[in-house]
Scaffold this active site. Structure first.
Site: not given
Ligand code: PSU
Ligand code: MN
Length: 303
Positions: A24, A85, A105, A140-141, A158
């Site tokens: 990614e 993003k 992702v 949405a992942d 995380k």
């Molecule tokens: N985890 C990390 N670093 C990141 C991300 C996740 O350690 O940069 C990013 C990934 O691209 C993941 C996104 O798909 O954050 C998720 O964002 P959101 O929670 O807004 O869906």
């Protein structure tokens, strides 16, 4: 059909049926500071080559979907300002309007599948945020894992997320969550968490077999492989807990919402650990790239 811009090495690998691992780009533009972001991106690509597979970093650059970036493209993306993003909701509009965006992702899975790439390595997936019962912030992942047939290797989710709720949603969505080599679901910067993973596998070949069995059954959706950070590189969960809580409180105070939440929390944790979160992040992404390469190699052999 839309045109894909392949890098030279990915084009060659596709023609020869060689193993390819998708990567990614949000981790580069929104997950790590410059200049470490491009150093890490190049290092992870090299780890995949050293393991015998070909890296395909995915991004949208001026309206073109790239599967595999040349070194100069990767370097430019890592320094560019105002890169969008992109998740499932945004990728088509970005391509349609000639925009530039980094894929999360979810969007990377969509692009990888479109390009015929079945294995993807990242750091951590998005998940259910703490306080989701009021904010409804669920990445949405998770839904992408339920519908797009790509095996995603991550170090779990995380600890900024609510891991218990994240696991529950993955179960509801029917996503296999496979811990690699241990029983616990890993917590990104820490190898262990208080939660057991629903499934465990100890080899890349078994994971590849599970992937191809899902394909044979015609099941939609992918697999989440939860690969623990190497013990030597981890930050103990107890040490991180107060830092995460304070970062979360800051995000609430500043009313950070939507796409901004994950990058904001990562940046605050980076500052408050004086960069140690980044060192751990680098180690776990590299570890995931190696396992993903093993899975892609086993699949390319017809496993
Ligand atoms: N985890 C990390 N670093 C990141 C991300 C996740 O350690 O940069 C990013 C990934 O691209 C993941 C996104 O798909 O954050 C998720 O964002 P959101 O929670 O807004 O869906
Ligand atoms: Mn979110």
């Amino acid at each position: 059909m839309i045109d894909i811009q392949y890098s030279a090495e990915v084009r060659t690998a596709k023609d020869a049926g060689q193993p390819i691992v998708a990567l990614e780009s949000t981790i580069i533009t929104h997950g790590m500071p410059y200049p470490q972001n491009i150093e890490v991106a190049a290092q992870v690509e090299q780890d995949i080559r050293d393991a015998g597979a070909v890296p395909a970093t995915i991004a949208v650059i001026t309206g073109k979907l790239h599967v595999g970036l040349e070194a100069d493209e990767l370097s430019a993306l890592g320094q560019a300002q105002g890169v969008a993003k992109l998740s499932r909701a945004d990728m088509a509009t970005c391509i349609a309007t000639g925009g530039t965006g980094a894929t999360t992702v979810a969007a990377t899975m969509i692009a990888a599948h479109y390009a015929g790439v079945e294995v993807f390595a990242t750091g951590g997936i998005g998940g259910v945020h703490q306080g989701a019962e009021t904010s409804f912030d669920i990445s949405a992942d998770l839904h992408e894992l339920a519908q797009t047939p790509v095996t995603v290797v991550a170090a779990g989710a995380k600890a900024i997320l609510d891991l218990a709720k994240t696991l529950e949603v993955l179960e509801t969505l029917g996503v296999p969550v496979i811990a690699h080599g241990q029983d616990d679901f890993p917590a990104f910067w820490s190898a262990k968490s208080p939660y057991a993973a629903p499934l465990r596998m100890d080899s890349a070949t078994d994971i590849a077999k599970a992937h191809s069995t899902r394909r044979a059954l015609g099941l939609p959706g992918g697999q989440l492989v939860a690969n623990p950070i190497p013990i030597a590189d981890q930050i103990p969960a107890e040490e991180l807990a107060p830092i995460i809580a304070s970062a979360q409180a800051d995000a609430d105070t500043h009313r950070i919402t939507g796409k901004g939440v994950t990058p904001y929390l990562l940046q605050r944790i980076y500052e408050q650990t004086e960069g140690r979160s980044l060192t751990a992040n680098i180690a776990l992404v590299r570890n995931n790239a190696r396992l993903a390469s093993g899975i892609a190699i086993a699949l390319a052999k017809g496993t």
